[in-house]
Every structure is written in structure tokens, then in C-alpha cells.
Design a protein around this motif. Sequence first.
Motif, PDB file in Angstrom:
ATOM      1  N   ALA A 140       0.874  -1.180   0.000  1.00 36.72           N
ATOM      2  CA  ALA A 140       0.000   0.000   0.000  1.00 36.72           C
ATOM      3  C   ALA A 140       0.903   1.219   0.000  1.00 36.72           C
ATOM      4  CB  ALA A 140      -0.926   0.007   1.213  1.00 36.72           C
ATOM      5  N   LEU A 177      -0.075  -3.847  -3.941  1.00 35.59           N
ATOM      6  CA  LEU A 177      -1.176  -2.991  -3.491  1.00 35.59           C
ATOM      7  C   LEU A 177      -2.366  -3.788  -2.973  1.00 35.59           C
ATOM      8  CD1 LEU A 177      -1.141  -0.270  -6.318  1.00 35.59           C
ATOM      9  CD2 LEU A 177       0.036  -0.242  -4.127  1.00 35.59           C
ATOM     10  N   GLN A 228      -4.206  -1.884  -0.264  1.00 37.60           N
ATOM     11  CA  GLN A 228      -4.484  -0.486  -0.557  1.00 37.60           C
ATOM     12  C   GLN A 228      -5.833  -0.023  -0.012  1.00 37.60           C
ATOM     13  OE1 GLN A 228      -2.054   1.526  -2.137  1.00 37.60           O
ATOM     14  NE2 GLN A 228      -3.367   3.001  -1.121  1.00 37.60           N
ATOM     15  N   ASP A 248      -6.037   3.031   2.774  1.00 33.86           N
ATOM     16  CA  ASP A 248      -6.404   4.382   2.325  1.00 33.86           C
ATOM     17  C   ASP A 248      -6.995   5.236   3.457  1.00 33.86           C
ATOM     18  OD1 ASP A 248      -5.506   4.623  -0.271  1.00 33.86           O
ATOM     19  OD2 ASP A 248      -7.228   3.588  -1.111  1.00 33.86           O
ATOM     20  N   ARG A 293      -5.918   4.455  -7.842  1.00 36.31           N
ATOM     21  CA  ARG A 293      -5.878   4.685  -6.400  1.00 36.31           C
ATOM     22  C   ARG A 293      -5.673   6.146  -6.087  1.00 36.31           C
ATOM     23  NH1 ARG A 293      -2.337   6.184  -3.220  1.00 36.31           N
ATOM     24  NH2 ARG A 293      -0.699   6.027  -4.775  1.00 36.31           N
TER      25      ARG A 293
END
Length: 272
Positions: free
Chosen positions: A21, A109, A112, A116, A156
Motif C-alpha cells: 500500500a 497494493l 491499498q 487508504d 488509487r
Amino acid sequence: MISNPSLLSYTCIAKGTIVLAEFASKENPGIEEVALRCIENTPPHHSIFSHTVHKKTYTFSIDGDSFVYFAILNEAMEKHESFWVLNRLRSTVEDLVRGGETLINPSRLCLQSKMDPVFAEIVGGVDLELDMDLVGSPRSVARESRNPSIDSSKGRRASLMPLLGKQLKALKKKNKRLHSEDDSSSDVATTMKETEEKKKVDLCGNGNGGVLRKELRNGLLTDHHHHRQKAKQMWKKHVWVVLMFDFCICAVLFGIWLWVCQGFQCVNGSRN
């Protein structure tokens, strides 16, 4: 959250060379490639490592052979804030692992969508229930299905930055009201530093994958050379002190001998 989000250029969680991430500032395009080269040259035998080059501080927090928490920061950021960012990521990953998250053979990722919200908190996300548009959400999936040309990393960032847009503006206005003079000078300094950074050669790009490793090694060698020079100077100083002390003692003894013999009469008497 950190006091000035503009000082954070990049941060990520990696396992080996796989980035699980990441957060990248839109003011630093292409910084992901720089970060990947840095992660590939993670310094061994360290738990925490920090090095500053060209106004940027590259900070590693290494969890043995498991995870690497990495950040690229402006050198103006306080050290306690930079370590707080990495510790926040570390604690989140530890909670995920304790909760049953398996990361034996992770993909790029893969964390991710779960990280976030944490990135939003770090850079000043106030209310994660409002204006959410994170990767994996229904709106994000619908948008990506309409535009399949967007890759995962661009998707993203495109989804994360709209989330942070209003919150960052509100945070900047609040900071300006509370610290108008400090923030103004900080913004000007940051702009000048970013301009200078663009004029300089990319730290790890343009085929120079080993530049960061050389800079890190040269930094350690420079410190070692400085300590050796300082020790050498101290040794010379002590030698001179000892020599001067011996000279003074010899001069005193010679003076006593002259006084006892009343000059050189003892020498003349022995000759006669």
C-alpha cells in the motif's frame, strides 16, 4: 495527523520489494519509481534508518524480514512526526495480521483499500464517513469499469486525492488562521525547495539504481571519516602537550643545575 501534509511526499508499506500500500503526493509525479528503487536498496542490519539528500529525508522502519515502512519527507518535517507516520502504519499492519490477514505471498497494493483511510488520517482526513471514494468502494469500482485504461496505481491516486481535496483545503485554512506567519513562510520555503528539487538530477532515476545506496554508504563513510579526523587532531594535541611539559621540566632542571654549580664552574673544575 501531521501538522503540514505538504511535507510528506510519499509513504508506503512493503514486503521485500512488493509495495502492499502506498500514498504519493500529486505534487511529486513519478516519485513511486524513486521509492521503489529506494526499497530495493533497503539498508540491511537496521531497524530504523534515516538519510537526507537534496532537501529530502528518506526514512526506513524495518520489521526484521517481514515488512518495511518507508517515507520520503521534506527535511523541514520534525523527526517525531516522521516516526509517528511509520509507527502508525506499523500498528495498523500488526492489527490486520492479528485479525487474520494472510500476507505469505502478497500481491502488489493488496492492502491499498484497507490502508487508504489510514493515509487519509495521516495527511489530515477529518471525517472518513464523508466524501469517501476509496479503491474497492462501489463508486470506485463503477468508475474503473467505465474507464478500464486507468491502472491500479493511478486509479488509487485519482480516488484518494478527491477524498482529501476538501479536507486538505479545510486543514490549510485552519492552519493559516492559527499560524498565519509560520505557514506562509513554510509554504514559500516548500515551493522554493520543490523548484530546486526539480532542477536537480533524479536521485534514483535515469538508470542510476545504485545512487541511493551509494549516497547512504557515503553518508556513513563521511561520518566515520569525520570521527577519525577528530581523533587524529586530539592525539596531536596531546602529543604537543606532553612535549611542552617535558621541555618545561628539562628547563627547570637545567636552571637548578646552573644555580647549584654557579654557572659552568662545575664543568671548568672537572677539566682542571
